[in-house]
Design a protein around this motif. Structure first.
Motif, PDB file in Angstrom:
ATOM      1  N   THR A   1      -4.175   4.889   6.017  1.00 21.87           N
ATOM      2  CA  THR A   1      -5.584   5.210   6.294  1.00 21.87           C
ATOM      3  C   THR A   1      -6.191   6.067   5.190  1.00 21.87           C
ATOM      4  O   THR A   1      -7.372   5.937   4.868  1.00 21.87           O
ATOM      5  N   ALA A   2      -5.357   6.959   4.627  1.00 26.00           N
ATOM      6  CA  ALA A   2      -5.854   7.864   3.584  1.00 26.00           C
ATOM      7  C   ALA A   2      -6.408   7.104   2.379  1.00 26.00           C
ATOM      8  O   ALA A   2      -7.211   7.634   1.621  1.00 26.00           O
ATOM      9  N   CYS A   3      -5.992   5.848   2.225  1.00 27.69           N
ATOM     10  CA  CYS A   3      -6.485   5.037   1.104  1.00 27.69           C
ATOM     11  C   CYS A   3      -7.900   4.518   1.344  1.00 27.69           C
ATOM     12  O   CYS A   3      -8.411   3.743   0.535  1.00 27.69           O
TER      13      CYS A   3
ATOM     14  N   GLN B   1      -0.873   7.403   8.536  1.00 26.72           N
ATOM     15  CA  GLN B   1      -1.747   8.368   7.862  1.00 26.72           C
ATOM     16  C   GLN B   1      -1.917   7.985   6.392  1.00 26.72           C
ATOM     17  O   GLN B   1      -3.023   8.013   5.854  1.00 26.72           O
ATOM     18  N   ALA B   2      -0.830   7.619   5.755  1.00 29.07           N
ATOM     19  CA  ALA B   2      -0.880   7.249   4.329  1.00 29.07           C
ATOM     20  C   ALA B   2      -1.744   6.016   4.105  1.00 29.07           C
ATOM     21  O   ALA B   2      -2.558   5.954   3.179  1.00 29.07           O
TER      22      ALA B   2
ATOM     23  N   CYS C   1       3.415   9.128   9.948  1.00 30.40           N
ATOM     24  CA  CYS C   1       3.029   9.459   8.575  1.00 30.40           C
ATOM     25  C   CYS C   1       2.617   8.234   7.785  1.00 30.40           C
ATOM     26  O   CYS C   1       1.752   8.308   6.910  1.00 30.40           O
TER      27      CYS C   1
ATOM     28  N   VAL D   1       0.849  -1.197   0.000  1.00 26.02           N
ATOM     29  CA  VAL D   1       0.000   0.000   0.000  1.00 26.02           C
ATOM     30  C   VAL D   1       0.884   1.246   0.000  1.00 26.02           C
ATOM     31  O   VAL D   1       0.704   2.162  -0.800  1.00 26.02           O
ATOM     32  N   LEU D   2       1.873   1.243   0.885  1.00 29.35           N
ATOM     33  CA  LEU D   2       2.693   2.452   1.057  1.00 29.35           C
ATOM     34  C   LEU D   2       3.555   2.734  -0.177  1.00 29.35           C
ATOM     35  O   LEU D   2       3.903   3.880  -0.435  1.00 29.35           O
TER      36      LEU D   2
END
Lengths: 575, 575
Positions: free
Chosen positions: B211-213, B208-209, B205, B176-177
């Motif tokens: 979760t942002a997905c 956050q990245a 961070c 994902v990252l």
């Protein structure tokens, strides 16, 4: 949504569009204030945390100000503002609202599906998230003629619109409770979406039955016990603070006293006039009042944001968290909720109350501006029923409830001459059917003139009041020529008019201009002798609403709300 | 759903199927206990209130017992119980769980979409609400061969199944990252549904990245600070109390200490063995522990019911209110949560721990029972790599983490003879590709025999451990003939076997029978000399899982988790 770009910004490895640093961020999930920076890209919040050392196109130091999610108005009728969606949204935005759940019930009564489509189109590029609940009760009753009828099949054509959330307020609760076939069809069609309720005073087994149909919100509670019973029945209670209906104090006080969970509460206005919105905002006012009543600020903010988003299942709205829309309000304090700035999709839209990004004006055209379709009306059409005694609508200052009086027909000319009675006329104005109701009203005032409006809940027929037929007929002519709106006539002259050319309900002029014109009309109406304490237009607009006690006039004639039937020549004897 | 019938029962004007009277009803919305009756018809709650004087086919006086909504297990892998869904659901039901959110990740690694379809089919008439999250990571890594590969296109074919809620736990967080294309496709395809996370230890961070997905749940928090950070990032934290991973104490203590809002918490088990479930239940145990830690009972019950329903957007589940499914638990108390009875869809299913309504047995047939496809294996296939020094998997009592050791190849025969080393073999068992990994394990024990299993996370290849090639080869033969399961071999004889004929993972015999057989196998394994403190089968089942430190064996060979690459003849020099 470019997920990769958001990931890279969240990781701090790519440039954000905007970095709001050094904020006291309200976390709706944990109900905490957390000191953090917020990185935004493509209108989306990429990350909340330590980003101050990361690069961005624009960096703003909030110097410790409060950053909260944009407010959500969970139930409103935009038409009640009398301006078009483009104008209305700007005004909501100025006061921190970035999401609206609307019910275009009024315009649907004028134009049916076309009215709803107009509202969806007009809000397509709105500077707020503009969602729609499909009006469930058009027409509202069978004792009047609206411009359209919406059946389940009609509503289903819009069910899959991306901004339609479900079925609007089911006002016909007697119809629900008697399992009316047409209503059951509508309820069944929307079981997988949100169905809004409207059940003032419904209680006990009947409330259970109403809720069991999947109706899971209500904005009509006016007492604490009513709100608590609805919450317990599984309904979201939308705490209303509008221009006429002001229920917040009762409900919030009751909730505080009962110490119940607040997560099924949201805030709404239902109907709020533009002048009131301009003065105090919408949800900001609910927040302020709730906190003044003793609700803690963070719970109030949850109610104003994430709660509403959860109730309406709004994805990525109502929180400051990664992946959410960057709809943000900067607040100076958490008691008065003074707003410094409002961001929508990461763009600064409002600063110190001033709109920064005026969207280009939209000018409504076509059928939506040509909804006043009146038959020729002559003096002979304005004759009162030939009954010995006639029912009279008595209006009262500051109330929309009316009371019933009777007058001998022979006395009417004298009573009109002495100013204690006025003639009132409702004319079907959508299809020129020639349906005209004529009746009498007491308490309105007005001398040597007529007042007319095409805003008349819920069917929005033309209503005219006057003390002589000539001025009434002239007012009808003025309305016809301007294609809807308000007008004032004195001694055969047009002394003031306010066009509401969009559906006969809304204006598309700028907000300031509209408010000035409206104010001017109110002053002129007072000059015409309309009684102090009576709003010349709003009072009229409820005269034809057959669901509010005790006596009304529709295009079908005088209506007895208490008996829920039309008056006729025998009515007086039955009283 | 016959709305009219429900309305009539709610109004008290028609006969209910069942009336539960005189109950202390838990109201999830207001977080209150309210004395009331509950009227049920067609499996739906029609009304909650005063119904004691109304008629019903059956009236039960609860004599003031607590009535709460059926519990929700918000994340579980049914395959981990080693019994088929029909059996598993009965066991959950016995302990008050009426809704499961499952992730058929294990069977999907064996049979892909067909495996998921089997689970959906087997749970079609389950006595619980059985929802499915589509496995997002099949295979789990590229260092092993599973039975299937699931791409976004494959998953999309099941997206609209009425019991599919979204995308299952996204374990590949490095993917994902780094915005891996295949993963982005999956995430994009399910943005409008629920996407489960799996991000142990992810923070700052990077969290956050992730979760942002749109990944909005996580069940991997093992510390209070991890759970709090995830809650603040907008994730629902599924508080896990399984057989191996027991995180409840840490998380609930942390939440209590931080005094944060609890509404984004739910309870789950993830992986829980059938014997543990039989002894203590699943969510009931979470409830009991949470309350023992100081959480108030009503908040705990909200977490166990409505919270989970809200997080997974389950309509009409998780509350006792009109229109909701009549999934109910009668409790004797709110601290130990002793269960008197369980109702599903208004039917009494469990009374004092005894299942009343045994659904007819289902017998799995077809491809799902024929998943062990092994190549011919001979002694020459069991040869260790020809390196000077060989890596050794050191296992530890009560842990699934392994540590790395080295041994000179020349010393291996002596070390096997003295019992300190055993040979371990992983054979690709889905497509008979002939992929065989051979390695060494220390700490397992076992004398003159072999132990084999087709349960081997996540690819579920065949794993055999032994101290001589003959017994290893014989164990392979036994597994082949029984088409999957556990087996024990001693001196060339089959001394015990437990068939897991459904996918090589699950049994379909009755729960009691299965537990007795499993217990028997464990005793026999101990007799074979498997080290005390080592579960002979579960330990083996994690030997091939290349995402848990520090050293593993897959069908491709020895894998160094720390370096995330295969061992080769140079590896030893690089250490």
């Amino acid at each position: 949504m470019n997920i990769k770009r958001i990931i890279d910004v969240a990781k701090g490895e790519s440039e954000a569009d905007l970095l709001l640093c050094n904020a006291k961020v309200f976390n709706v999930f944990t109900k905490e204030i957390i000191h953090a920076d917020v990185a935004i890209v493509d209108g989306i919040i990429a990350g909340v945390g330590q980003y101050i050392d990361k690069c961005a196109k624009e960096i703003i130091d909030l110097e410790g100000a409060f950053l909260v999610p944009g407010f959500i108005n969970a139930h409103c009728h935009v038409e009640s503002s009398m301006v078009v969606p483009e104008r209305y949204c700007q005004e909501e935005l100025r006061h921190g609202v970035t999401t609206l759940v609307t019910d275009p019930h009024e315009i649907a009564n004028v134009l049916g599906l076309d009215g709803i489509l107009y509202m969806l189109g007009a809000s397509e590029n709105a500077p707020v998230n503009y969602f729609v609940q499909l009006p469930s009760c058009v027409p509202a009753t069978c004792f009047e003629h609206a411009g359209a009828t919406l059946r389940a099949e009609d509503l289903l054509t819009l069910k899959n619109h991306p901004r339609v959330l479900g079925l609007g307020e089911m006002m016909d609760y007697p119809g629900v409770l008697s399992a009316d076939t047409f209503i059951m069809k509508k309820l069944e069609a929307f079981q997988d979406m949100i169905i809004d309720g409207h059940a003032p005073g419904l209680t006990g087994c009947r409330l259970q039955a109403y809720t069991a149909c999947g109706i899971r919100t209500d904005h009509e509670s006016s007492t604490a016990s009513e709100a608590l019973e609805k919450l317990r029945a599984g309904m979201a209670v939308l705490v209303r603070q509008g221009s006429a209906s002001r229920n917040l104090k009762e409900i919030i006080s009751g909730v505080l006293k009962a110490q119940v969970d607040t997560r099924n509460l949201a805030f709404c206005t239902d109907d709020k006039h533009l002048s009131d919105i301009r003065r105090e905002g919408t949800i900001r006012q609910n927040l302020k009042m709730a906190v003044a009543l003793g609700l803690d600020s963070l719970t109030a903010l949850q109610i104003a944001t994430w709660n509403a988003a959860q109730i309406y299942k709004l994805k990525n709205i109502g929180a400051i968290a990664p992946g959410y829309q960057a709809d943000l309000v900067i607040l100076k304090d958490l008691s008065e909720f003074h707003i410094s700035a409002v961001y929508k999709d990461g763009c600064l839209m409002v600063k110190e109350g001033k709109l920064l990004q005026q969207k280009p004006d939209s000018f409504a055209t076509g059928a939506i501006c040509d909804t006043v379709n009146l038959p020729p009306v002559e003096e002979k059409d304005l004759i009162l029923p030939d009954w010995d005694r006639l029912p009279v609508i008595r209006i009262h200052s500051g109330e929309i409830i009316t009371s019933k009086e009777w007058v001998k027909k022979a006395e009417v000319p004298d009573r009109i001459a002495d100013g204690s009675l006025r003639k009132v006329v409702v004319i079907e104005r959508h299809h020129a059917t020639g349906n005209i109701g004529v009746g009498l009203i007491a308490g309105y005032g007005l001398h040597h003139g007529a007042v007319a409006t095409t805003v008349a809940h819920d069917s929005h027929n033309l209503i005219v009041v006057g003390d002589n037929n000539d001025d009434i007929l002239f007012a009808i002519q003025v309305i016809k020529e301007m294609k809807g709106g308000y007008c004032l006539v004195k001694d055969g002259k047009d002394v003031g008019s306010l066009p509401l050319r969009v559906g006969g309900l809304m204006s598309d002029v700028p907000v300031e201009e509209f408010l000035t014109a409206l104010d001017d009309m109110l002053k002129k109406a007072a000059d015409l002798g309309v009684s102090p304490g009576i709003d010349p237009f709003i009072t009229l607009s409820f005269i034809a609403l057959p669901v509010i006690p005790s006596i009304r006039l529709t295009d079908c004639g005088m209506f007895d709300v208490d008996r829920f039937s039309m008056f006729d020549h025998c009515s007086e004897k039955e009283q």
